[in-house]
Enzyme design. Structure first.
Site, PDB file in Angstrom:
ATOM      1  N   SER A 167     -32.092   3.460  -5.793  1.00  0.00           N
ATOM      2  CA  SER A 167     -30.869   4.280  -5.702  1.00  0.00           C
ATOM      3  C   SER A 167     -30.267   4.193  -4.296  1.00  0.00           C
ATOM      4  O   SER A 167     -29.045   4.196  -4.138  1.00  0.00           O
ATOM      5  CB  SER A 167     -31.156   5.733  -6.093  1.00  0.00           C
ATOM      6  OG  SER A 167     -31.953   6.384  -5.116  1.00  0.00           O
ATOM      7  N   LYS A 168     -31.105   4.082  -3.282  1.00  0.00           N
ATOM      8  CA  LYS A 168     -30.580   3.942  -1.912  1.00  0.00           C
ATOM      9  C   LYS A 168     -29.968   2.549  -1.730  1.00  0.00           C
ATOM     10  O   LYS A 168     -28.946   2.392  -1.049  1.00  0.00           O
ATOM     11  CB  LYS A 168     -31.680   4.173  -0.871  1.00  0.00           C
ATOM     12  CG  LYS A 168     -32.218   5.591  -0.801  1.00  0.00           C
ATOM     13  CD  LYS A 168     -31.179   6.638  -0.427  1.00  0.00           C
ATOM     14  CE  LYS A 168     -30.746   6.561   1.015  1.00  0.00           C
ATOM     15  NZ  LYS A 168     -29.862   7.709   1.382  1.00  0.00           N
ATOM     16  N   THR A 185     -32.603   3.784   4.179  1.00  0.00           N
ATOM     17  CA  THR A 185     -34.043   3.613   4.409  1.00  0.00           C
ATOM     18  C   THR A 185     -34.427   2.138   4.464  1.00  0.00           C
ATOM     19  O   THR A 185     -33.776   1.305   3.832  1.00  0.00           O
ATOM     20  CB  THR A 185     -34.812   4.297   3.261  1.00  0.00           C
ATOM     21  OG1 THR A 185     -36.178   3.894   3.307  1.00  0.00           O
ATOM     22  CG2 THR A 185     -34.273   3.907   1.899  1.00  0.00           C
ATOM     23  N   ASP A 186     -35.528   1.845   5.138  1.00  0.00           N
ATOM     24  CA  ASP A 186     -36.042   0.466   5.140  1.00  0.00           C
ATOM     25  C   ASP A 186     -36.677   0.115   3.794  1.00  0.00           C
ATOM     26  O   ASP A 186     -36.970  -1.053   3.540  1.00  0.00           O
ATOM     27  CB  ASP A 186     -37.056   0.264   6.281  1.00  0.00           C
ATOM     28  CG  ASP A 186     -38.310   1.134   6.177  1.00  0.00           C
ATOM     29  OD1 ASP A 186     -38.352   2.027   5.310  1.00  0.00           O
ATOM     30  OD2 ASP A 186     -39.249   0.907   6.962  1.00  0.00           O
ATOM     31  N   GLU A 187     -36.873   1.119   2.932  1.00  0.00           N
ATOM     32  CA  GLU A 187     -37.513   0.843   1.647  1.00  0.00           C
ATOM     33  C   GLU A 187     -36.644  -0.037   0.748  1.00  0.00           C
ATOM     34  O   GLU A 187     -37.138  -0.615  -0.216  1.00  0.00           O
ATOM     35  CB  GLU A 187     -37.878   2.155   0.936  1.00  0.00           C
ATOM     36  CG  GLU A 187     -38.870   2.973   1.751  1.00  0.00           C
ATOM     37  CD  GLU A 187     -39.374   4.217   1.040  1.00  0.00           C
ATOM     38  OE1 GLU A 187     -39.502   4.200  -0.191  1.00  0.00           O
ATOM     39  OE2 GLU A 187     -39.650   5.208   1.737  1.00  0.00           O
ATOM     40  N   TYR A 226     -36.380   5.628  -6.173  1.00  0.00           N
ATOM     41  CA  TYR A 226     -35.749   6.116  -4.934  1.00  0.00           C
ATOM     42  C   TYR A 226     -35.107   4.973  -4.160  1.00  0.00           C
ATOM     43  O   TYR A 226     -33.919   5.019  -3.835  1.00  0.00           O
ATOM     44  CB  TYR A 226     -36.785   6.831  -4.060  1.00  0.00           C
ATOM     45  CG  TYR A 226     -36.318   7.039  -2.626  1.00  0.00           C
ATOM     46  CD1 TYR A 226     -35.269   7.916  -2.338  1.00  0.00           C
ATOM     47  CD2 TYR A 226     -36.910   6.342  -1.563  1.00  0.00           C
ATOM     48  CE1 TYR A 226     -34.826   8.096  -1.033  1.00  0.00           C
ATOM     49  CE2 TYR A 226     -36.470   6.520  -0.255  1.00  0.00           C
ATOM     50  CZ  TYR A 226     -35.432   7.398  -0.005  1.00  0.00           C
ATOM     51  OH  TYR A 226     -34.977   7.566   1.291  1.00  0.00           O
ATOM     52  N   SER A 227     -35.896   3.923  -3.871  1.00  0.00           N
ATOM     53  CA  SER A 227     -35.340   2.860  -3.019  1.00  0.00           C
ATOM     54  C   SER A 227     -34.229   2.101  -3.749  1.00  0.00           C
ATOM     55  O   SER A 227     -33.267   1.647  -3.119  1.00  0.00           O
ATOM     56  CB  SER A 227     -36.437   1.924  -2.509  1.00  0.00           C
ATOM     57  OG  SER A 227     -37.216   1.409  -3.549  1.00  0.00           O
TER      58      SER A 227
HETATM   59  N1  LIG Z   1     -37.329  11.059   5.627  1.00  0.00           N
HETATM   60  C1  LIG Z   1     -37.381   9.781   5.969  1.00  0.00           C
HETATM   61  O1  LIG Z   1     -38.410   9.316   6.461  1.00  0.00           O
HETATM   62  C2  LIG Z   1     -36.161   8.886   5.804  1.00  0.00           C
HETATM   63  C3  LIG Z   1     -36.202   7.613   6.341  1.00  0.00           C
HETATM   64  C4  LIG Z   1     -35.071   6.799   6.249  1.00  0.00           C
HETATM   65  C5  LIG Z   1     -33.934   7.287   5.619  1.00  0.00           C
HETATM   66  N2  LIG Z   1     -33.923   8.526   5.083  1.00  0.00           N
HETATM   67  C6  LIG Z   1     -32.668   9.007   4.457  1.00  0.00           C
HETATM   68  O2  LIG Z   1     -32.163  10.036   5.292  1.00  0.00           O
HETATM   69  C7  LIG Z   1     -31.484  11.010   4.513  1.00  0.00           C
HETATM   70  C8  LIG Z   1     -32.068  12.379   4.792  1.00  0.00           C
HETATM   71  O3  LIG Z   1     -33.456  12.381   4.468  1.00  0.00           O
HETATM   72  P1  LIG Z   1     -34.338  13.687   4.641  1.00  0.00           P
HETATM   73  O4  LIG Z   1     -35.736  13.260   4.744  1.00  0.00           O
HETATM   74  O5  LIG Z   1     -33.731  14.557   5.668  1.00  0.00           O
HETATM   75  O6  LIG Z   1     -34.129  14.366   3.183  1.00  0.00           O
HETATM   76  P2  LIG Z   1     -34.390  15.848   2.744  1.00  0.00           P
HETATM   77  O7  LIG Z   1     -34.841  15.751   1.311  1.00  0.00           O
HETATM   78  O8  LIG Z   1     -35.227  16.594   3.719  1.00  0.00           O
HETATM   79  O9  LIG Z   1     -32.939  16.538   2.776  1.00  0.00           O
HETATM   80  C9  LIG Z   1     -31.932  16.204   1.886  1.00  0.00           C
HETATM   81  C10 LIG Z   1     -30.817  17.240   2.018  1.00  0.00           C
HETATM   82  O10 LIG Z   1     -29.754  16.850   1.134  1.00  0.00           O
HETATM   83  C11 LIG Z   1     -29.334  18.001   0.402  1.00  0.00           C
HETATM   84  N3  LIG Z   1     -28.837  17.536  -0.891  1.00  0.00           N
HETATM   85  C12 LIG Z   1     -29.555  16.958  -1.893  1.00  0.00           C
HETATM   86  N4  LIG Z   1     -28.745  16.703  -2.938  1.00  0.00           N
HETATM   87  C13 LIG Z   1     -27.494  17.114  -2.585  1.00  0.00           C
HETATM   88  C14 LIG Z   1     -26.236  17.098  -3.225  1.00  0.00           C
HETATM   89  N5  LIG Z   1     -26.103  16.628  -4.476  1.00  0.00           N
HETATM   90  N6  LIG Z   1     -25.160  17.560  -2.556  1.00  0.00           N
HETATM   91  C15 LIG Z   1     -25.284  18.041  -1.294  1.00  0.00           C
HETATM   92  N7  LIG Z   1     -26.462  18.113  -0.637  1.00  0.00           N
HETATM   93  C16 LIG Z   1     -27.548  17.643  -1.277  1.00  0.00           C
HETATM   94  C17 LIG Z   1     -30.580  18.862   0.278  1.00  0.00           C
HETATM   95  O11 LIG Z   1     -30.251  20.222   0.018  1.00  0.00           O
HETATM   96  C18 LIG Z   1     -31.245  18.651   1.627  1.00  0.00           C
HETATM   97  O12 LIG Z   1     -30.753  19.581   2.572  1.00  0.00           O
HETATM   98  C19 LIG Z   1     -31.639  10.564   3.049  1.00  0.00           C
HETATM   99  O13 LIG Z   1     -30.451   9.911   2.676  1.00  0.00           O
HETATM  100  C20 LIG Z   1     -32.811   9.613   3.080  1.00  0.00           C
HETATM  101  O14 LIG Z   1     -32.688   8.638   2.057  1.00  0.00           O
HETATM  102  C21 LIG Z   1     -35.014   9.350   5.165  1.00  0.00           C
END
Ligand SMILES: NC(=O)c1ccc[n+]([C@@H]2O[C@H](COP(=O)([O-])OP(=O)(O)OC[C@H]3O[C@@H](n4cnc5c(N)ncnc54)[C@H](O)[C@@H]3O)[C@@H](O)[C@H]2O)c1
Length: 349
Positions: free
Chosen positions: A161-162, A133-135, A158-159
């Protein structure tokens, strides 16, 4: 190629899975724990493909990860599984450290063990791609953009941990030579977005006649990217990106949160007018701001554009119209999720 997708039942992971099955010849293994945020209904449409399979497992469980990797023998691992909701990270940071940090470590260790079994050509072709993430870059003032050189300065659990998981991925590249890639993306929106996040939450609450909670004055600025543009960027990076490199991904769509909410209301006013003829905007309510709330995020996505030729196809206007229509047409998907999580939902974003 054989692509191992973690978190493929979540919002972005499922969009990636659908894209890989619909638009490529790649094989996909979806490895997901199915937490509250993961539902297989997101991938139902492609689940019958003979290029798709699903394993329910936890990325923190080394034995389960090892077994799935040994069986599938991936050429690419795209790692998306994470705890992803900032508000939840404020209430319960432990799960974020566990999944995002320990889980990413586990994925790296098992990916490396597999990678070491490959012959030289397969080792060179292998990719471990971390979706971040950009965060991680912190918060901007009124001016400026995050570039790939911006120092990390995470502010929320959250950010943080990322950021920690990005550093681990980078270390596995430098220390062990694992061919890693990192993408840092801005806020995504689109179909199958869990209805606790800002845009779907506003749609759902508006339709329910509930107040639309906006943090503070709603003047926080985020860059918005349509999820299908993001997954095309991910594919460009793991297919053609330079090993060891980070790519920022953004939509060139900076909006204040309040503007986003007003836009959602205006589209709903047109597509599903309130019975009393008033605007859904009348439901907007200011709530106490989130602690440590970052003021502004904005992305310089020129590297991925210049080097890999990726550009977003959707403007915010076209993407948000599609998104609102999707939620209106797919109540069967989100109503059970809302009912199940009603007791624990908090604010927004
Ligand atoms: N949503 C955004 O705007 C955004 C932006 C930039 C980056 N991201 C990153 O993209 C990725 C996906 O984000 P998202 O919005 O689709 O998240 P989300 O919360 O919709 O989905 C997360 C998925 O991971 C699975 N999961 C969680 N813990 C798990 C574990 N211990 N083992 C296996 N599976 C597990 C969940 O069941 C779910 O299907 C994340 O890493 C997030 O940090 C998200």
């Amino acid at each position: 190629m054989r692509i191992f997708v973690t978190g493929g039942a979540g919002f972005i992971g499922s969009a990636l899975v659908r894209h890989l099955i619909d638009d490529t010849e790649h094989e996909v293994l979806n490895f997901d724990k199915l937490t509250y945020a993961g539902t297989l209904s997101t991938v139902e449409r492609v689940a019958g493909s003979n290029r798709y399979r699903f394993v329910q497992g936890d990325i923190c469980d080394a034995t389960a990860v090892r077994a799935a990797i040994a069986e599938f023998r991936p050429e690419v691992i795209t790692h998306l599984a994470a705890e992803s909701h900032v508000d939840r990270s404020i209430d319960g940071p432990g799960a974020f450290v566990q999944t995002n940090v320990v889980g990413t470590y586990t994925m790296l260790a098992e990916a490396r063990a597999h990678w070491l079994t490959l012959d030289e050509a397969a080792r060179a072709a292998f990719r471990f791609h971390h979706i971040s993430t950009d965060e991680v870059y912190g918060s901007l003032g009124a001016e400026g953009l995050f570039t790939e050189e911006t120092p990390y300065d995470p502010r929320s659990p959250y950010s943080a941990s990322k950021a920690a998981s990005d550093h681990l991925v980078s270390a596995w590249g430098h220390t062990y030579g694992l061919p890693v890639l990192i993408t840092n993306c801005s806020n995504n929106y689109g179909p199958y977005h869990f209805p606790e996040k800002l845009i779907p939450l506003m749609i759902v609450k508006a339709l329910g006649g509930e107040p639309l909670p906006v943090y503070g004055a709603g003047d926080q600025v985020r860059d918005w990217l349509y999820v299908e543009d993001h997954v095309r960027a991910l594919r460009a990076v793991f297919e053609r990106g330079q090993v060891g490199r980070t790519y920022n991904v953004g939509g060139h769509n900076e909006k204040q949160n309040i503007e986003v909410v007003r836009t959602v209301c205006a589209i709903l006013d047109r597509l599903r007018p309130r019975a009393d003829g008033a605007s859904y905007a009348a439901q907007i309510t200011s709530v106490a701001d989130r602690p440590g709330h970052d003021k502004r995020y904005a992305i310089d996505a020129s590297r991925i554009g210049d080097e890999l030729g990726w550009q977003p196809r959707e403007t915010f206007e076209s993407g948000i119209e599609k998104t609102v229509r999707w939620y209106l047409d797919n109540e069967d998907w989100w109503r059970p999720l809302v009912a199940a999580s009603a007791a624990e939902r908090r604010g927004a974003a």
